[in-house]
Design a protein around this motif. Structure first.
Motif, mmCIF file in Angstrom:
data_model
loop_
_atom_site.group_PDB
_atom_site.id
_atom_site.type_symbol
_atom_site.label_atom_id
_atom_site.label_comp_id
_atom_site.label_asym_id
_atom_site.label_seq_id
_atom_site.Cartn_x
_atom_site.Cartn_y
_atom_site.Cartn_z
ATOM 1 N N ASN A 39 1.528 -19.286 -6.922
ATOM 2 C CA ASN A 39 1.232 -20.653 -7.350
ATOM 3 C C ASN A 39 1.628 -21.612 -6.234
ATOM 4 O OD1 ASN A 39 0.349 -22.276 -9.770
ATOM 5 N ND2 ASN A 39 2.253 -23.319 -9.250
ATOM 6 N N PHE A 81 2.814 -29.362 -5.877
ATOM 7 C CA PHE A 81 3.629 -30.475 -5.362
ATOM 8 C C PHE A 81 4.930 -30.573 -6.157
ATOM 9 C CE2 PHE A 81 1.486 -33.807 -2.805
ATOM 10 C CZ PHE A 81 0.172 -33.407 -2.816
ATOM 11 N N HIS A 82 6.042 -30.851 -5.501
ATOM 12 C CA HIS A 82 7.271 -31.186 -6.230
ATOM 13 C C HIS A 82 8.097 -32.170 -5.435
ATOM 14 C CE1 HIS A 82 6.577 -28.220 -9.323
ATOM 15 N NE2 HIS A 82 6.081 -27.470 -8.352
ATOM 16 N N ARG A 83 8.544 -33.224 -6.086
ATOM 17 C CA ARG A 83 9.426 -34.160 -5.395
ATOM 18 C C ARG A 83 10.768 -33.486 -5.153
ATOM 19 N NH1 ARG A 83 10.345 -38.373 -10.516
ATOM 20 N NH2 ARG A 83 12.452 -37.704 -11.038
ATOM 21 N N LEU A 113 11.886 -31.742 -9.186
ATOM 22 C CA LEU A 113 11.318 -32.010 -10.504
ATOM 23 C C LEU A 113 10.260 -30.947 -10.777
ATOM 24 C CD1 LEU A 113 11.102 -33.854 -13.022
ATOM 25 C CD2 LEU A 113 9.177 -34.955 -11.881
ATOM 26 N N TYR A 138 7.767 -30.212 -13.398
ATOM 27 C CA TYR A 138 7.038 -30.651 -14.586
ATOM 28 C C TYR A 138 6.554 -29.404 -15.334
ATOM 29 C CZ TYR A 138 3.761 -33.099 -17.546
ATOM 30 O OH TYR A 138 3.109 -33.593 -18.641
ATOM 31 N N ARG A 183 4.547 -27.012 -16.117
ATOM 32 C CA ARG A 183 3.250 -26.407 -15.827
ATOM 33 C C ARG A 183 3.506 -25.048 -15.184
ATOM 34 N NH1 ARG A 183 0.662 -31.565 -14.557
ATOM 35 N NH2 ARG A 183 2.092 -31.363 -12.830
ATOM 36 N N HIS A 184 2.701 -24.645 -14.211
ATOM 37 C CA HIS A 184 2.775 -23.253 -13.752
ATOM 38 C C HIS A 184 4.085 -22.891 -13.051
ATOM 39 C CE1 HIS A 184 -1.894 -23.411 -13.741
ATOM 40 N NE2 HIS A 184 -1.376 -23.352 -14.945
ATOM 41 N N ALA A 215 -3.388 -27.899 -3.846
ATOM 42 C CA ALA A 215 -2.090 -27.772 -4.523
ATOM 43 C C ALA A 215 -2.033 -28.662 -5.760
ATOM 44 C CB ALA A 215 -0.963 -28.130 -3.568
ATOM 45 N N ALA A 216 -2.734 -29.785 -5.735
ATOM 46 C CA ALA A 216 -2.717 -30.709 -6.873
ATOM 47 C C ALA A 216 -3.735 -30.315 -7.936
ATOM 48 C CB ALA A 216 -2.970 -32.139 -6.399
ATOM 49 N N THR A 269 -4.879 -28.251 -10.963
ATOM 50 C CA THR A 269 -4.380 -27.374 -12.008
ATOM 51 C C THR A 269 -5.539 -26.515 -12.473
ATOM 52 O OG1 THR A 269 -2.618 -28.865 -12.719
ATOM 53 C CG2 THR A 269 -3.349 -27.246 -14.314
ATOM 54 N N GLU A 271 -3.704 -20.973 -5.796
ATOM 55 C CA GLU A 271 -4.290 -22.203 -5.245
ATOM 56 C C GLU A 271 -4.706 -22.043 -3.782
ATOM 57 O OE1 GLU A 271 -1.763 -22.402 -7.460
ATOM 58 O OE2 GLU A 271 -2.375 -23.894 -8.958
HETATM 59 C C1 LIG Z 1 1.567 -36.627 -5.049
HETATM 60 C C2 LIG Z 1 1.909 -35.681 -6.145
HETATM 61 C C3 LIG Z 1 3.227 -35.500 -6.522
HETATM 62 C C4 LIG Z 1 3.566 -34.610 -7.524
HETATM 63 N N1 LIG Z 1 4.868 -34.412 -7.834
HETATM 64 C C5 LIG Z 1 5.209 -33.475 -8.740
HETATM 65 C C6 LIG Z 1 6.585 -33.203 -9.027
HETATM 66 O O1 LIG Z 1 7.490 -33.834 -8.498
HETATM 67 N N2 LIG Z 1 6.849 -32.233 -9.925
HETATM 68 C C7 LIG Z 1 5.857 -31.524 -10.552
HETATM 69 O O2 LIG Z 1 6.171 -30.621 -11.316
HETATM 70 N N3 LIG Z 1 4.564 -31.778 -10.311
HETATM 71 C C8 LIG Z 1 4.229 -32.733 -9.415
HETATM 72 N N4 LIG Z 1 2.906 -32.983 -9.157
HETATM 73 C C9 LIG Z 1 1.886 -32.319 -9.952
HETATM 74 C C10 LIG Z 1 1.595 -30.926 -9.578
HETATM 75 O O3 LIG Z 1 2.062 -30.409 -8.396
HETATM 76 C C11 LIG Z 1 0.132 -30.695 -9.537
HETATM 77 O O4 LIG Z 1 -0.506 -31.442 -10.508
HETATM 78 C C12 LIG Z 1 -0.221 -29.261 -9.644
HETATM 79 O O5 LIG Z 1 -1.513 -29.152 -10.133
HETATM 80 C C13 LIG Z 1 0.671 -28.488 -10.515
HETATM 81 O O6 LIG Z 1 0.402 -27.182 -10.183
HETATM 82 P P1 LIG Z 1 0.576 -26.008 -11.192
HETATM 83 O O7 LIG Z 1 -0.054 -26.446 -12.484
HETATM 84 O O8 LIG Z 1 -0.157 -24.919 -10.531
HETATM 85 O O9 LIG Z 1 2.070 -25.752 -11.301
HETATM 86 C C14 LIG Z 1 2.547 -33.895 -8.176
HETATM 87 C C15 LIG Z 1 1.224 -34.078 -7.826
HETATM 88 C C16 LIG Z 1 0.895 -34.954 -6.819
HETATM 89 C C17 LIG Z 1 -0.536 -35.134 -6.447
#
Ligand SMILES: Cc1cc2nc3c(=O)[nH]c(=O)nc-3n(C[C@H](O)[C@H](O)[C@H](O)COP(=O)(O)O)c2cc1C
Ligand SMILES: [Mn+2]
Length: 482
Positions: free
Chosen positions: A146, A149-151, A163, A165, A167-168, A199-200, A202, A209
């Motif tokens: 997978n 993005f992660h801050r 962080l 979130y 999801r995957h 990467a962004a 889903t 990805e």
């Molecule tokens: C600029 C940007 C910042 C993001 N920051 C975070 C974050 O800090 N933590 C997080 O879990 N997802 C963050 N995301 C969302 C996910 O990385 C992103 O939507 C991705 O599709 C999630 O992938 P996954 O579903 O394969 O885990 C961010 C997306 C973008 C575009």
């Protein structure tokens, strides 16, 4: 076509050739100055050439949809349908032995995250945060990769917050936590924007990805084996951080300037990342990425979201007359541009748009082909002049919503499995009757001037010509005059 793979350097060259890049040679302090400069630069990318510890960095690239279209070789109008099409092609990555991103390899004690030019974006941010890191992780059950993005809030020379979130990557992490094992991660920083778009995206859980990135690039992603973790990273990235997320550990993280233009959501007790290795190009260029509504982060949020929703909608009801999909500022709104074939069809598409791979869409609006979805006042005009509220606006209560939507009640807390918002969604059908009902549709025929081809500059006095020419994009930019 050049033979060399697309990377952040080819992107910088492309931006510069298109007069879309501003070079900044004066010293800039990432902690107190860079965020303000990025915040101001909504039109052009910024290349910082004089940062502490000898670093250079790229920011606001893409700053806007025009830059994103440049990266894809598209126009603003063709971008989403084109990306939607390319998302349908998956190209598996290839492994390479020589990786520019591993020219320098630094172990524990040999690197210091606080020396990277990581910036503080907003006044209330909890500290410097890497916003441009793309994290590679694996499902421990299947090994499926997978990328997301992660801050990453800097917390020390070899430690950051994160962080996750729900999801995957969070799902992967929970599996490791269940086994009391740390989750190995590799975070790459600085690459061509198509990697960031991938990467962004889903997709389905288990979908790599990097295969999506290959489809977007039209060529396989070139991967190299990491040095200290069983993971792979793009060989032509600028910098890689290898580490692990310990199970159970939670520390204060946030606030952070986020995509909705607010600070607070997501703030709380979140996991951390401990790093044991940094690899980088010898002359690595850093990537700063600022969030906030309509900043670079939002371009990356909105583009794959709109394209993914476009892909879903194009088959609803056996192939609607779908023209475009756009996300609204703050990312919780989606606009569908379509021509209904029959009464009620717009509502069917709106329902689908509210229930996609993405948690964000809360407000879904459908408009006709004559509404310019890139001009938000046109969308408001359509709502005001084409909607019978009791018939065309539907509120769906009790839905699962994005956990970072400050307007909705929050359940659970960040860093826990129960974190969510339990709210509602709304659909607004601002389309007009289908073309087959000629009579009903005629009431919505828009005003057009007689002789729309006339040009003001052919009539204006000589002394007024500079004024007319300077304003001509405003005068003649209206799509109704084309
Ligand atoms: C600029 C940007 C910042 C993001 N920051 C975070 C974050 O800090 N933590 C997080 O879990 N997802 C963050 N995301 C969302 C996910 O990385 C992103 O939507 C991705 O599709 C999630 O992938 P996954 O579903 O394969 O885990 C961010 C997306 C973008 C575009
Ligand atoms: Mn994924």
């Amino acid at each position: 076509m050049s033979q060399s793979p697309k990377d952040m350097r080819s992107w910088i060259a492309e931006l510069e050739a298109a007069s879309e890049l501003i070079r900044i040679d004066k010293p800039v302090d990432p902690l107190t100055q860079m965020g303000s400069l990025l915040y101001q630069s909504r039109e052009k990318a910024l290349f910082f050439e004089n940062l502490p510890h000898g670093w250079r960095s790229l920011g606001q690239a893409p700053a806007n949809v025009r830059h994103a279209a440049l990266a894809f070789g598209a126009t603003e109008e063709t971008l989403i349908p084109l990306v939607a099409k390319r998302l349908g092609t998956l190209i598996p990555p290839v492994m390479v032995k020589q990786a520019p991103v591993q020219e320098v390899i630094l172990g524990r004690g040999e690197f210091d995250l606080t020396h990277l030019p990581v910036h503080i974006a907003g006044q209330l941010d909890g500290g410097p945060v890497i916003g441009s890191g793309l994290m590679v992780s694996k499902d421990p059950d299947t090994g499926a990769r997978n990328v997301s993005f992660h801050r990453l809030q800097i917390k020390g020379p070899e430690k950051s917050g994160i962080l996750l979130y729900p999801r995957h990557s969070w799902k992967n992490y929970l599996k490791y936590q269940e086994r009391n094992q740390p989750m190995p991660v590799a975070i790459f920083i600085g690459h061509h924007p198509l990697y960031y778009v991938a990467a962004a995206t889903t997709a389905a859980y288990g979908q790599d990805e990097f295969e999506i990135a290959g489809g977007l690039l039209g060529a396989p992603v070139r991967l190299a084996k990491c040095r200290t973790v069983d993971l792979e990273v793009p060989a032509e990235a600028e910098l890689v951080l290898e580490g692990h997320i310990p199970p159970h550990t939670r520390e204060d993280e946030g606030p952070f300037s986020e995509f909705q233009d607010y600070y607070v959501t997501g703030t709380g007790k979140n996991p951390i990342v401990e790093y044991q290795c940094m690899t980088r190009r010898r002359d690595a260029i850093f990537k700063n990425l600022q969030n906030g509504s309509e900043m670079e982060g939002c371009v990356f949020h909105k583009l794959p979201m709109a394209a993914t929703i476009f892909r879903r909608l194009k088959d609803v009801g056996g192939g609607p007359n779908l023209h475009n999909v756009g996300m609204l500022p703050g990312v919780f709104g989606v606009v569908i541009q379509m021509t209904q074939r029959a009464y009620g069809e717009a509502k069917n598409l709106l329902l689908a748009a509210l229930s996609s791979e993405y948690h964000h869409p809360k407000v879904a609006i459908a408009v006709d082909a004559d509404v310019d979805i890139f001009n938000h006042s046109e969308i408001l005009w359509a709502i005001a002049t084409r909607v019978d509220p009791q018939r065309d606006i539907v509120v769906i209560p009790g839905t699962f919503n994005h956990a970072m939507d400050a307007s909705l009640p929050e359940l659970g807390a960040p860093g826990t499995p129960l974190w969510q918002r339990h709210g509602s969604k709304v659909l607004i059908d601002a389309t007009i009757p289908p073309p087959a009902d000629t009579e009903a549709r005629a009431a919505f025929e828009r005003i057009r001037p007689r002789n729309p081809g006339l040009r003001l500059e052919n009539f204006a006095a000589e002394s007024s010509l500079p004024l007319v020419r300077a304003l001509s994009p405003l005068f003649f930019g209206s799509k109704l005059l084309r």
